[in-house]
Structures are given as structure tokens and as C-alpha cells.
Design an enzyme around this catalytic site. Sequence first.
Site, short mmCIF file in Angstrom:
data_model
loop_
_atom_site.label_atom_id
_atom_site.label_comp_id
_atom_site.label_asym_id
_atom_site.label_seq_id
_atom_site.Cartn_x
_atom_site.Cartn_y
_atom_site.Cartn_z
N GLU A 274 10.89 -27.18 35.14
CA GLU A 274 9.91 -26.38 34.41
C GLU A 274 8.70 -27.22 34.01
O GLU A 274 8.85 -28.36 33.55
CB GLU A 274 10.54 -25.77 33.15
CG GLU A 274 11.74 -24.88 33.44
CD GLU A 274 12.46 -24.42 32.18
OE1 GLU A 274 11.92 -24.63 31.07
OE2 GLU A 274 13.57 -23.86 32.29
N SER B 127 21.07 -23.41 35.49
CA SER B 127 21.24 -24.84 35.30
C SER B 127 22.03 -25.03 34.02
O SER B 127 21.50 -24.98 32.92
CB SER B 127 19.86 -25.52 35.18
OG SER B 127 19.99 -26.85 34.77
N SER C 205 15.40 -21.27 22.78
CA SER C 205 15.28 -21.08 24.23
C SER C 205 16.01 -19.85 24.74
O SER C 205 17.09 -19.49 24.27
CB SER C 205 15.83 -22.32 24.95
OG SER C 205 15.81 -22.15 26.36
N HIS C 206 15.42 -19.24 25.76
CA HIS C 206 16.05 -18.22 26.58
C HIS C 206 16.97 -18.88 27.59
O HIS C 206 17.18 -20.09 27.57
CB HIS C 206 14.97 -17.41 27.31
CG HIS C 206 14.17 -18.24 28.29
ND1 HIS C 206 13.38 -17.71 29.28
CD2 HIS C 206 14.05 -19.60 28.45
CE1 HIS C 206 12.82 -18.67 29.99
NE2 HIS C 206 13.21 -19.82 29.50
N ARG C 207 17.51 -18.10 28.54
CA ARG C 207 18.19 -18.63 29.71
C ARG C 207 17.51 -18.04 30.94
O ARG C 207 16.78 -17.07 30.87
CB ARG C 207 19.68 -18.27 29.71
CG ARG C 207 20.50 -18.81 28.57
CD ARG C 207 20.42 -20.31 28.38
NE ARG C 207 20.86 -21.14 29.47
CZ ARG C 207 22.02 -21.79 29.52
NH1 ARG C 207 22.90 -21.68 28.52
NH2 ARG C 207 22.33 -22.57 30.53
N SER C 208 17.79 -18.63 32.10
CA SER C 208 17.15 -18.14 33.32
C SER C 208 17.64 -16.75 33.69
O SER C 208 16.90 -15.93 34.23
CB SER C 208 17.40 -19.11 34.48
OG SER C 208 18.78 -19.33 34.66
N LYS D 169 20.24 -22.92 22.43
CA LYS D 169 20.67 -21.84 23.32
C LYS D 169 21.98 -21.30 22.77
O LYS D 169 23.02 -21.96 22.87
CB LYS D 169 20.89 -22.35 24.75
CG LYS D 169 19.62 -22.76 25.49
CD LYS D 169 19.97 -23.32 26.87
CE LYS D 169 18.73 -23.57 27.72
NZ LYS D 169 19.08 -24.20 29.01
N LYS E 290 10.71 -21.52 23.99
CA LYS E 290 10.41 -21.36 25.41
C LYS E 290 11.17 -20.14 25.90
O LYS E 290 12.38 -20.01 25.71
CB LYS E 290 10.73 -22.61 26.22
CG LYS E 290 12.20 -22.94 26.41
CD LYS E 290 12.37 -24.01 27.49
CE LYS E 290 13.81 -24.20 27.90
NZ LYS E 290 13.97 -25.11 29.03
N GLU F 32 12.01 -17.40 36.01
CA GLU F 32 11.49 -17.28 34.65
C GLU F 32 10.02 -16.85 34.62
O GLU F 32 9.34 -17.01 33.60
CB GLU F 32 11.69 -18.60 33.91
CG GLU F 32 13.18 -18.94 33.80
CD GLU F 32 13.47 -20.20 33.00
OE1 GLU F 32 12.50 -20.85 32.56
OE2 GLU F 32 14.65 -20.53 32.82
N ASP G 115 19.21 -30.77 26.06
CA ASP G 115 19.76 -29.48 26.46
C ASP G 115 21.16 -29.70 27.00
O ASP G 115 22.14 -29.53 26.30
CB ASP G 115 18.84 -28.82 27.49
CG ASP G 115 19.40 -27.51 28.04
OD1 ASP G 115 20.34 -26.98 27.44
OD2 ASP G 115 18.89 -27.01 29.06
N HIS H 43 15.67 -23.26 39.65
CA HIS H 43 15.04 -21.97 39.37
C HIS H 43 14.10 -21.51 40.47
O HIS H 43 13.50 -20.44 40.36
CB HIS H 43 14.24 -22.05 38.05
CG HIS H 43 15.11 -22.18 36.84
ND1 HIS H 43 14.61 -22.39 35.58
CD2 HIS H 43 16.45 -22.11 36.71
CE1 HIS H 43 15.61 -22.45 34.72
NE2 HIS H 43 16.73 -22.29 35.38
N ASP I 20 10.53 -29.68 31.59
CA ASP I 20 11.99 -29.65 31.56
C ASP I 20 12.45 -30.20 32.90
O ASP I 20 12.31 -29.54 33.93
CB ASP I 20 12.52 -28.23 31.34
CG ASP I 20 14.05 -28.16 31.48
OD1 ASP I 20 14.70 -29.22 31.53
OD2 ASP I 20 14.58 -27.04 31.53
N GLU J 87 12.18 -32.46 28.35
CA GLU J 87 13.56 -32.01 28.18
C GLU J 87 14.45 -32.57 29.28
O GLU J 87 14.05 -32.63 30.43
CB GLU J 87 13.58 -30.48 28.20
CG GLU J 87 14.94 -29.85 28.04
CD GLU J 87 14.86 -28.34 28.18
OE1 GLU J 87 15.85 -27.73 28.66
OE2 GLU J 87 13.81 -27.75 27.81
#
Length: 462
Positions: free
Chosen positions: A188, A63, A397-400, A370, A421, A231, A345, A179, A265, A318
Site C-alpha cells: 500500500e 494479507s 484499519s479496515h481489512r481488504s 484491526k 486507513k 482497496e 500489524d 492486494h 504498508d 507499516e
Amino acid sequence: MIVTTAAATALRRVTTVASKRSMSAITGVRGREIIDSRGNPTVEVDLTTANGTFTASVPSGASTGAYEAVELRDGGSRYMGKGVSQAVKNVNTILADAVKGIDVTDQRAVDDAMLKADGTPNKGNLGANAILGISLAASKAGAAAKGVPLWKHYADIAGNPTPDVLPVPCFNVINGGEHAGNKLAFQEFFIIPTGAETFSESMQIGCEVFHNLKKVIKSKFGGDATLIGDEGGFAPPCDVESGLQMLMEATEAAGYLDKVSVGLDVASSEFKVAGKNQYDLDFKTKGADKDASLLLSGDELIQFYKDMIAKYPIVTIEDPFDQDDWDNWTKFCKEVGKDVQIVGDDLTVTNPVKIQEAIKLGSANCLLLKVNQIGSISESIDAVKLSKQNGWGVMCSHRSGETEDCYIADLAVGLSTGEIKTGAPCRGERTAKYNQLLRIEEQLGGAAKFPGVNFRKPGWMG
């Protein structure tokens, strides 16, 4: 004799400094194509100095915001168009030439050299994924050259004198949106242990609620509904409210109702109706089965959020609206932003220009950090400092699409983001980050702080 001694001392000092610089100068850069957690190629970089070779890899989102820096993909049929061989070639040629000889302890110089080589505002020439790979590897080499942990090095770059705050984890335990393959529109659903006293306690709470949630979902929908998404969260066939209800049911079963908040999210850019002030919460359904009652106007969606906030202990939301829907963002943030964190985001894409616009309009009050959205460590730190200096929260934040690289754990501590997250406590590429935070907590010892309910303003504010 005194002059001679002084001159000799000065010469030794100059020689020592020069020696240290030569030890930390980049002597080699090598990129390669590796595979991320979604089975797609991504960029990994080895960067070499006299101190050794340091490796970093680049995440990728499913996303993605329209205003993110360019992730360079090959196109064509190989890897279904998702190959990164051109980005790797750029690492090994143009970018390697640009950074060789630069001192890795000067992160800004490394990043600026690459930005100059690319020459575009969104890294569209050489690719943000190519540039970020080198930027991350250089930061690891810089920490080693100074003989400090990576989180301390990030703090030094940013000017943070007190990198002692562990982030509150936001565990994404129910997955929807892009996701997951269920009908759930929102991407999320978080459990957030704001009542924990330490990071390690927050991990225990998160894991226990996660296991209880699996039991709750299985009892309602059967074992197939406990399969996991990108995730690590579950992807049950639920709607938004029943998802929140299951979070609370699992939290109660685990015995932590007094210690857990929740968050969302929404990733609403994925279901904004083009050209209309409408959002389609049944966007995954086509044809006659589509639920018309889930087509909401901006005002109706605001009211929906308010109803959920009134019913559940929601502390963060988010991307509640589309990345270009500034009016609804601003209206919503002004109405609920005092008590609920409104996270940008897709709206802000870790870009100081977009962040400044959101600050001016009052459209959000938290940055989602990110690093691959902007494409370098230096620019990411600029974005964090701008956000903090204007009173915003920062969620790292991570990514998917992730790798086993755990630099965001160090970044969260070094920049005192106060919140992170990085998925559910499940799947190795997610737990790698949480495990690194447990190690950092141990390194900090008695100095470690956990912000709990104060995650929005955790000490250092830029």
C-alpha cells in the site's frame, strides 16, 4: 409517612433500573452468511433487545499475520473452502446461548461470556469471526440502549472523556503485494493530508489527488493501469520509487504539495525468504525473468527505506519486516522512529501480549488496530489503551475483504486514534467509512478537532 415515601422512592428507583436492564438485555441472536467485497463469505449478526434489532458484519484480510485470532472457515469445495457456515452455526447455538440475557451496555460481560464459551486463547474453537459479529452488534445495541452515538459509546467503554478528534485519513491509492496483480512488492502507498485543517478538507484533498493520480498513471502506462485493486487504489506496473514519484506528481498537479505527506504498508511478511535474513522484492516473478538485484538483506532493506525517507515526505511505514524478524524491526525503529511512525500489524496483531513484547524491545511505535485480528471490542480497546499508555500512535484499519459496515469510523473517533486507513476514496465498502466520519464531524460541530501533523499523539492517550 416519611419512611413510607423514602421507601417508595427507593422502590421506584430499583424498578426503573431493573426496567432499563430488561430493555437492554439480549433476547435474540441470529447469524447468517453474507458476501464481502472480494466475493468471499463472511459472518453477519442480528442481535435483538427490547429496543430493536442491531446488525453487524465481520471483515476479512488477505494479507494475514500468523498470530491473528482464528477466522473459522469451512474448507471443502463450497465457496472454494471459504464458507463460514460453521461459524454461523456457532453464532446461532453456543454463542447465542452464552450471551442471552446479558445487558448490552456491559460490553465486557458480553465479550467475556463468549471467550469463556470458546475456551481457547486464539478463539480457535468457535471462531473469531463468529465472536466478533456478536461483539460488534452488541456494541451497536449498547449505544442505542444509552441513547448515544456509537462513537460516544466506544469512548465511554474505553474511559475516553474527550472523543472529539477526527482521524487523519491514510488513503491507499496505489496497491501492490497481495492486494493487486502487478509486480509491485509493497502492498500500500498512502497519501496523507496532514496539512488539512479539518477532516472534510482532508477528504477533499484525498479525492482530488486520487483523480489526478489516475491521470498521471494513464499518461504513463495507459488506461488498463487505472484498474483498481481490492482497496480501491490503482495497480500500475511500477516499482516502489516510481510509485512514490507518481504520488508526488499527482499531489503537485492537485496543488497540495504543502499539505500532503505519504506512507507505506510494506507487508513484508509476504516476501520474506524463509530461513534467511533476506527479502525478495521481486517475489511475484518466477523463473529466468526474476531480478536478483531485488533480493535484499535486512540491512540493505533498512538502507532502502532510509533512502526513500530522505527523498519523499514519508511519515509512516507499516510492517517493514517479517512478523518474526524482531532484530530488524528493533534496529530500524531505533534508527528512524523519532521522525517516522513504525506501525506493527502482522507483528502485533492487535494482541496485548504481542504489543507488550514490542514495547519492551522498542520494535515499533504504533499499533494497527484491526478488531478482527483479536476478535472482540473489549480486547481491541485493551490493545489501544496499552499502546497509548506507552506513547504509541494508533492507526484504525479496515481489512481488504470488507463489508458496508462502518463501525471503524466510530471506533476511530471514540478511541481518539488520530489516524485511519480504509482504502482509497473509491468503492462503496471503503467510502462508507469515510462518509460516516463526515457525519460524525457534522455531529461534533464546532467541537470537532483534526490532529493534522500531530496524528501520532491526538489528545487522549489512554
